[in-house]
Design an enzyme around this catalytic site. Structure first.
Site, mmCIF file in Angstrom:
data_model
loop_
_atom_site.group_PDB
_atom_site.id
_atom_site.type_symbol
_atom_site.label_atom_id
_atom_site.label_comp_id
_atom_site.label_asym_id
_atom_site.label_seq_id
_atom_site.Cartn_x
_atom_site.Cartn_y
_atom_site.Cartn_z
ATOM 1 N N ASP A 20 -9.498 4.461 -2.863
ATOM 2 C CA ASP A 20 -8.222 4.760 -3.630
ATOM 3 C C ASP A 20 -8.857 5.432 -5.103
ATOM 4 O O ASP A 20 -10.289 5.698 -5.112
ATOM 5 C CB ASP A 20 -7.290 3.816 -3.878
ATOM 6 C CG ASP A 20 -7.970 2.571 -4.914
ATOM 7 O OD1 ASP A 20 -9.117 2.697 -5.375
ATOM 8 O OD2 ASP A 20 -7.257 1.555 -5.348
ATOM 9 N N TYR A 76 -6.423 6.773 4.278
ATOM 10 C CA TYR A 76 -6.732 5.531 3.262
ATOM 11 C C TYR A 76 -5.898 4.212 3.774
ATOM 12 O O TYR A 76 -6.317 3.055 3.703
ATOM 13 C CB TYR A 76 -6.640 6.052 1.801
ATOM 14 C CG TYR A 76 -6.207 4.912 0.831
ATOM 15 C CD1 TYR A 76 -7.523 4.071 0.507
ATOM 16 C CD2 TYR A 76 -5.033 4.535 0.711
ATOM 17 C CE1 TYR A 76 -7.232 3.194 -0.286
ATOM 18 C CE2 TYR A 76 -4.886 3.247 0.022
ATOM 19 C CZ TYR A 76 -6.074 2.478 -0.671
ATOM 20 O OH TYR A 76 -5.750 1.492 -1.350
ATOM 21 N N GLU A 85 0.834 -1.230 0.007
ATOM 22 C CA GLU A 85 0.121 0.167 -0.032
ATOM 23 C C GLU A 85 0.735 1.232 0.075
ATOM 24 O O GLU A 85 0.511 2.219 -0.793
ATOM 25 C CB GLU A 85 -1.084 -0.082 1.002
ATOM 26 C CG GLU A 85 -2.153 -1.158 1.190
ATOM 27 C CD GLU A 85 -3.050 -0.661 -0.116
ATOM 28 O OE1 GLU A 85 -3.186 0.411 -0.501
ATOM 29 O OE2 GLU A 85 -3.637 -1.415 -0.632
#
Length: 372
Positions: free
Chosen positions: A156, A138, A55
């Site tokens: 996203d 996020y 990520e």
């Protein structure tokens, strides 16, 4: 803002739709999920370290670009404790070429924090994850959902696109983020939250693409509002981007036989801690003569040669143009304070950002320069 009161989404999910969409999404995902090096196989638990590492790497970067870097990192540092025991210089060298280098510094700081403060195990809630260096809302949601199956939906760019089209969200980004987050949450299944999130990511990456989406293959094609209107490619709505002001500068490439003169940038700020050749300030409207006047002062140096053309690079907030000058140093020339000589043959092991790789390639190209 509640879903019922949201004025700028043309389509509101009815109760039957709300119940069926998550099921349809997971059924599609079970058939078409992407095979990615950091993704657990069906039925296997996700590795929080792999989820976190991927990520961070995927921020502002494509899956194709990240794949080789991810595999190099896990081969060198197979878990967060190993990474947290490394040196920042080694991490920056391994990261070189992936861009957005503050991510590498935060990656290392986070690994150190997890190792020292959490015994080498990632915390499993969004709140505790957000307290770690480099982890924002996020990323915290993505790790919580994918690694720990927490009932949350990370959003996203791929998910923004799917949701904005499915509900025809007219509000422009970034103002629409809150509404899109609420709408995306309606696509969460009662279980398998991580799979729901990854399913939407895959759907946006492979089917609901920015241009020419393959709507006939989408599990939401029958009730997608944007498709019904024929306006899929106009979503998500985005406010016009403001382009940064062009900055100009000079780079000075000095060689001593098979060695190159380099220095490290300050730890904080743009490209912090990375390796670079000496250079001028990067300023808007800077004249070439002013930039050249910032060349390193060295004895035993040949005359500066200006290479034909310029090196261009675009950072997030501004474009850059660099004039490149080259010079040769005598065999015993010492590096100025704060600089060092490194073998050109081993440059691949230096933490050189892409802009510096461009500069060096331009400087060492055989095309002739002119005296300046």
């Amino acid at each position: 803002m509640s879903l019922k009161s949201a004025p700028k989404a043309k389509s509101e999910p009815s109760q039957p739709e709300t119940a069926s969409r998550p099921i349809a999404l997971l059924q599609w995902y079970d058939r078409h999920r992407r095979r990615l090096p950091w993704r657990a196989a069906p039925g296997e638990a996700s590795d929080p370290y792999c989820v976190w590492l991927s990520e961070i790497m995927l921020q502002q970067t494509t899956v194709k670009a990240v794949g080789p870097y991810f595999e190099k990192f896990v081969a060198r540092w197979p878990d967060v404790t190993a990474l947290g025991s490394a040196s920042l210089d080694d991490v920056l060298r391994m990261w070189a070429g992936l861009g957005y280098y503050s991510r590498a510094r935060n990656l290392y700081a986070c690994a150190v924090a997890v190792t020292r403060e959490h015994g080498g195990s990632f915390p499993d809630t969004e709140e505790s994850l957000r307290a770690l260096p480099g982890i924002g809302p996020y990323t915290a949601a993505a790790i919580a959902a994918i690694a720990f199956d927490r009932h949350t939906m990370p959003v996203d760019g791929n998910i923004e696109r799917v949701v904005s089209r499915l509900f025809a969200v007219e509000e422009e980004l970034p103002q629409a983020k809150s509404l899109i987050q609420q709408l995306a949450a309606t696509l969460l299944a009662n279980s398998r939250a991580g799979d729901s999130a990854q399913a939407l990511m895959d759907l946006g990456a492979s089917i609901c693409t920015p241009k020419k989406p393959a709507c006939s293959l989408c599990p939401f094609s029958a009730d997608c509002t944007a498709r019904a209107l024929g306006t899929q490619e106009t979503f998500p709505r985005k406010a016009p981007k403001k382009s940064g002001t062009l900055r100009r500068g000079a780079a000075f490439v000095v060689t001593r036989g098979g060695e190159l003169l380099v220095r490290s940038r300050p730890e904080k700020g743009l490209l912090g801690g990375m390796t670079e050749v000496p250079g001028s300030d990067w300023l808007a409207g800077q004249e070439d003569a002013t930039a050249k006047g910032q060349a390193p002062a060295m004895k035993g140096l040949s005359r500066w040669q200006r290479k034909v053309g310029v090196v261009t690079h675009v950072f997030t907030h501004f474009p850059l143009e660099l004039v490149v000058y080259t010079a040769k140093a005598e065999a015993r020339t010492r590096a100025p304070e704060g600089m060092r000589w490194v073998p050109i043959a081993t440059l691949s092991g230096e933490a050189l950002p892409n802009v510096m790789r461009k500069v060096i390639a331009h400087a060492l190209a055989p095309a002739s320069g002119r005296s300046s």
